[in-house]
Design an enzyme around this catalytic site. Sequence first.
Site, short mmCIF file in Angstrom:
data_model
loop_
_atom_site.label_atom_id
_atom_site.label_comp_id
_atom_site.label_asym_id
_atom_site.label_seq_id
_atom_site.Cartn_x
_atom_site.Cartn_y
_atom_site.Cartn_z
N LYS A 126 2.55 11.12 0.94
CA LYS A 126 3.04 9.80 1.33
C LYS A 126 3.91 9.94 2.57
O LYS A 126 4.93 10.63 2.54
CB LYS A 126 3.82 9.19 0.17
CG LYS A 126 4.38 7.82 0.50
CD LYS A 126 4.93 7.15 -0.73
CE LYS A 126 5.54 5.82 -0.39
NZ LYS A 126 6.13 5.18 -1.56
N LYS A 169 -1.42 8.21 1.56
CA LYS A 169 -0.90 6.89 1.88
C LYS A 169 -0.04 6.95 3.12
O LYS A 169 0.80 7.86 3.19
CB LYS A 169 -0.09 6.43 0.67
CG LYS A 169 0.65 5.14 0.84
CD LYS A 169 1.44 4.89 -0.41
CE LYS A 169 2.28 3.66 -0.21
NZ LYS A 169 3.22 3.47 -1.26
C1 PBG Z 1 7.65 2.42 -3.40
C2 PBG Z 1 6.35 2.07 -2.79
C3 PBG Z 1 6.12 1.63 -1.47
C4 PBG Z 1 4.77 1.29 -1.40
C5 PBG Z 1 4.20 1.55 -2.65
N1 PBG Z 1 5.20 2.07 -3.51
C6 PBG Z 1 7.05 1.40 -0.35
C7 PBG Z 1 7.93 2.46 0.14
O1 PBG Z 1 7.76 3.65 -0.13
O2 PBG Z 1 8.87 2.10 0.84
C8 PBG Z 1 4.09 0.73 -0.19
C9 PBG Z 1 2.82 0.00 -0.42
C10 PBG Z 1 2.38 -0.86 0.69
O3 PBG Z 1 2.95 -0.90 1.79
O4 PBG Z 1 1.38 -1.58 0.46
N2 PBG Z 1 7.94 3.71 -3.70
#
Ligand code: PBG
Length: 337
Positions: A203, A258
């Site tokens: 991520k 992601k």
């Molecule tokens: C939280 C989380 C996030 C997303 C999914 N789980 C945001 C972040 O890490 O700040 C983002 C998903 C999206 O932008 O569609 N841990």
Amino acid sequence: MSRLVLGSYPATRLRRSRASDWRRCLVRESVLTSNDLVLPIFLVEGSGVRKPIKSLPGVAQLSIDESIKTAKEARSLGIPAIALFPVVNPSLKDELGTEALKPDNLVCRAVKEIKSAVSDIGIICDVALDPYTTHGHDGLIVNGDVENDSTVEALVHQSLILAKAGCDVIAPSDMMDGRIGSIRKALEGERYTNTMILSYAVKYASSFYGPFRDAVGSTSALGAKGKHTYQMDFSNVDEALREAAFDVAEGADLVMVKPGMPYLDVVAAVNAHVNVPVLAYQVSGEYAMMAISAKAGVFDRTAVFYESLLAFKRAGASAILTYAALDVARALISNTD
Ligand code: PBG
């Protein structure tokens, strides 16, 4: 891919295999079906609520009763699973994210109700503290940074509560080190032997999450460091392979990359490197780019989403989380009628 045999013209005419629909069907290398899609759902308190999200045209925050209707529709379209994201009332947030650990919180109630109302749908729950903390970080802050090991303890606790509520797939999205092993051990200890772990192994610290933070109300006070001390630097691929291998070794059943579209090289590299299925998340900012452009008449919404999601399959993703899942699934069904 590696067996590149070059014929010469006119013995070889590559257009022969494109000359009609049946030929294109015959040689198609990748396919997208509704079985490849996962629908994210934003949950709010109340009943009969469908509150549109401004930065995500076509997406709404849903109360539990409405989420049941949506989940039923998703399943009837062939979508195997949904991913739940609670929009937590600001009065329930604190520094430690304690609401995340309450067995009757919004997401736990939603899991129970959806499970009993919709048969055979997979429920994926995010594990991270950000919807629950006043500072909006995914973990516990000690000396100005998210502390790894105490956060892992909280995440283990959160995971067990979700598993107990009936969640099928625990999806840690926090990027702490060692959390997959700790969560797996705790799940086995409590005999949740069939609960899957989908690790958000790779991520990146991305600006494409902007609309999501708006949708769950977690934009707040991240501070100058943002999430860069735990989410990955988007310059790196080798590090992504280390992250994915680490999580698989610790017991992840599935790994996620992601964001998605700007990271398809990473999806392909991770898929070649680990022997578990790789999922990818077409995140909120990616959805917003296409949904807002389609609304402005720049291109056809369904066609562009379909093309973008097929690209994930080409890159080797086994499934894709996308806010366009319902629309695309509807289009896929009507095309095969
Ligand atoms: C939280 C989380 C996030 C997303 C999914 N789980 C945001 C972040 O890490 O700040 C983002 C998903 C999206 O932008 O569609 N841990």
